[in-house]
Structure formats: structure tokens, C-alpha cells
Design an enzyme around this catalytic site. Structure first.
Site, PDB file in Angstrom:
ATOM      1  N   GLN A   1      -9.887  22.310  95.338  1.00  0.00           N
ATOM      2  CA  GLN A   1     -10.961  21.523  95.226  1.00  0.00           C
ATOM      3  C   GLN A   1     -12.000  21.742  95.860  1.00  0.00           C
ATOM      4  O   GLN A   1     -13.910  21.059  95.479  1.00  0.00           O
ATOM      5  CB  GLN A   1     -10.896  20.050  94.993  1.00  0.00           C
TER       6      GLN A   1
ATOM      7  N   ASP B   1     -16.527  26.083  98.407  1.00  0.00           N
ATOM      8  CA  ASP B   1     -17.286  27.154  99.432  1.00  0.00           C
ATOM      9  C   ASP B   1     -16.596  28.550  99.109  1.00  0.00           C
ATOM     10  O   ASP B   1     -17.427  29.485 100.459  1.00  0.00           O
ATOM     11  CB  ASP B   1     -16.859  26.497 100.185  1.00  0.00           C
TER      12      ASP B   1
ATOM     13  N   HIS C   1     -13.439  22.903  90.757  1.00  0.00           N
ATOM     14  CA  HIS C   1     -14.912  22.227  91.116  1.00  0.00           C
ATOM     15  C   HIS C   1     -15.927  23.007  90.896  1.00  0.00           C
ATOM     16  O   HIS C   1     -17.040  23.229  91.444  1.00  0.00           O
ATOM     17  CB  HIS C   1     -15.098  21.352  92.099  1.00  0.00           C
TER      18      HIS C   1
ATOM     19  N   CYS D   1     -27.507  27.271  84.299  1.00  0.00           N
ATOM     20  CA  CYS D   1     -28.577  27.207  83.792  1.00  0.00           C
ATOM     21  C   CYS D   1     -28.139  26.062  82.659  1.00  0.00           C
ATOM     22  O   CYS D   1     -27.025  26.890  81.967  1.00  0.00           O
ATOM     23  CB  CYS D   1     -29.135  27.972  82.876  1.00  0.00           C
TER      24      CYS D   1
ATOM     25  N   CYS E   1     -34.583  27.887  85.010  1.00  0.00           N
ATOM     26  CA  CYS E   1     -34.314  29.012  84.972  1.00  0.00           C
ATOM     27  C   CYS E   1     -34.947  30.480  84.334  1.00  0.00           C
ATOM     28  O   CYS E   1     -36.421  30.544  83.465  1.00  0.00           O
ATOM     29  CB  CYS E   1     -33.145  29.877  83.184  1.00  0.00           C
TER      30      CYS E   1
ATOM     31  N   ILE F   1      -5.174  20.187 110.470  1.00  0.00           N
ATOM     32  CA  ILE F   1      -4.219  21.489 109.471  1.00  0.00           C
ATOM     33  C   ILE F   1      -4.454  22.565 110.179  1.00  0.00           C
ATOM     34  O   ILE F   1      -3.823  23.557 110.247  1.00  0.00           O
ATOM     35  CB  ILE F   1      -5.125  21.571 108.068  1.00  0.00           C
TER      36      ILE F   1
END
Length: 249
Positions: free
Chosen positions: A91, A94, A111, A119, A144, A228
Site C-alpha cells: 500500500q 515509497d 497505490h 499527466c 505537462c 516490525i
């Protein structure tokens, strides 16, 4: 012998040790500053030049563009290098799984990615770094260069749909996996969160590694609440050892 497929769903919690804030956690940005959510909401972004100008300034300071993988990302890549079939469904935007050494073809970015721009008119894509250089040079809302359309980060904003092809691949992997590990995800944002349920429905061993309770805890075979950065590497080492033992026996 077909070796078990391990699917790993990663959310914001896996990247906090890399200095990237969790947007939806108890102390997340969206809870602290609801106005900030407008900067990544498609309707506001497309309809308000001031929102776009603020968004470009926010991107210039985006920690994800300069972050380095942490122990958890490296552990995922190490498991893949050991020969265990691994697929990452993330998700996050990065790119840290790839930077840690996971082959890009084995990472599904639900994502999108913060490292590219797209554009909204002609769909031309390019490096985020190039456009941020234009912003630094004085272009507050750079258009753009191909068609003059509005540029945005190649991420899925609030109000946009996930790429159906990427989502379809994620569902197929989830149905096929033997072990499904959800790491650092609140499992509240659909449709990604629903993958945990799909995995359980199709007989996978469901492991949830997250500091806070999730809506899928009752379906899990194992729940890990420890940090984690230490818990995931330990868990993946065990999986790797189990895989080696099964091949040697």
C-alpha cells in the site's frame, strides 16, 4: 515439488523506521491536520490551483523521496534471495522494497509510486525528480511538457480508483499463496484490506504484524504486536529455515 508461495502485504507501518510518517495511525498526519488531506484528494487537486501549488511544495519535502530501506524491507528481500517464492503487495508509494533488493516485477504497488509523475490529460509519465527541479526553479504548478495538462504524482489520490490490473494481480497472488503476512497495515482501507480475508478464505496461513488491532485479527492464525523492525526479520528467518528443512527432508 511446488514450493509454498509467501505473499506479504505491507502498509505504512513497515516504513516508519525509515522516517516516513504513518498517515492513518493514532498520531498520523490525517488525524493531526485534516486540511492536509485536501492536498492529496483528486477533486480538490484538479479544481484548485492553490491546492496544487501547496501540493508541489509538500512533495519537495516528501521524506519518501530520500528514505532508505530499514531492517524489515531488507528482511523481505533476503527471504526472496534465499529462493522462497515471495510476492510483495504494498500500500506504500515509497519504493523501499525495490531499493532493498526486491525485483520490481515481484512488487505490486497498489497505490502507485511517489517517484514518478503522470499527466492527467495525456497520461505521459516521467521522473518526479525532474518536475521537482522545475518547481525549485520557480514553476509553482508545472504543466505537462507534452500537452500542457495538469501533472500529479503517480500515486492513487483520495477519490481515485486503484488500477484494476494491479488489483487483479494482487487478488490472484492472494488466492494462490500458502502464507499471507499483513505487515504494518491497519487493514481498514479497502480493497487492499480485504485481501487478508481472501487469503484466509482460500486456506492460507494468515499472520498479522501490527502494533494496533485490525478488523481481521479474528481470522488470523498468528498475531504479532512487537516492533516490525525486529519482529518481521525474525518471522521471515523462521519461514526461510522451515523452507530449507522441508527441502532437505
Amino acid at each position: 515439488m511446488n514450493r509454498p508461495l509467501v505473499a506479504i502485504l505491507t502498509g505504512a507501518g513497515i516504513s516508519t523506521d525509515s522516517g516516513i510518517p504513518d498517515y492513518r495511525g493514532p498520531n498520523g498526519l490525517w488525524r493531526r491536520d485534516p486540511e492536509a488531506e485536501k492536498l492529496v484528494t483528486y477533486a480538490y487537486y484538479m479544481g484548485d490551483p492553490e491546492i496544487r501549488r501547496r501540493s508541489w511544495q509538500m512533495r519537495r519535502g516528501n521524506r519518501a523521496l530520500r528514505a532508505e530501506p530499514n531492517a524489515a524491507h531488507l528482511a523481505v528481500a533476503e527471504l526472496e534471495r534465499s529462493g522462497v517464492p515471495v510476492r510483495v503487495i504494498t500500500q506504500n508509494v515509497d519504493g523501499l522494497h525495490q531499493l532493498a533488493g526486491m525485483p520490481a516485477r515481484k512488487v505490486l504497488e497498489l497505490h502507485g509510486t511517489v517517484h514518478s509523475v503522470v499527466c492527467t490529460r495525456c497520461q505521459a509519465r516521467g521522473p518526479m525528480a525532474d518536475v521537482l527541479a522545475r518547481v525549485a526553479a520557480g514553476e509553482e504548478d508545472p504543466p505537462c511538457l507534452e500537452c500542457g495538462g495538469i501533472l500529479k504524482s503517480a500515486t492513487v489520490m483520495f477519490g481515485e480508483q486503484l488500477d484494476p490490473v494491479v488489483l487483479g494481480e494482487a487478488v490472484a497472488i492472494t488466492k494462490a499463496c500458502t502464507v499471507f503476512i499483513a505487515v504494518g497495515s491497519s487493514l481498514q482501507v479497502q480493497p487492499a484490506a480485504g485481501l487478508a480475508g481472501v487469503a484466509a478464505d482460500h486456506g492460507a496461513r494468515l499472520i498479522i504484524v501490527n502494533a494496533e488491532p485490525t478488523p481481521y485479527d479474528h481470522r488470523a492464525d498468528e498475531i504479532v504486536r512487537e516492533p516490525i523492525g525486529t519482529a518481521l526479520p525474525a518471522l521471515l528467518r523462521t519461514l526461510g529455515e522451515d523452507d530449507r528443512e522441508s527441502r532437505e527432508s
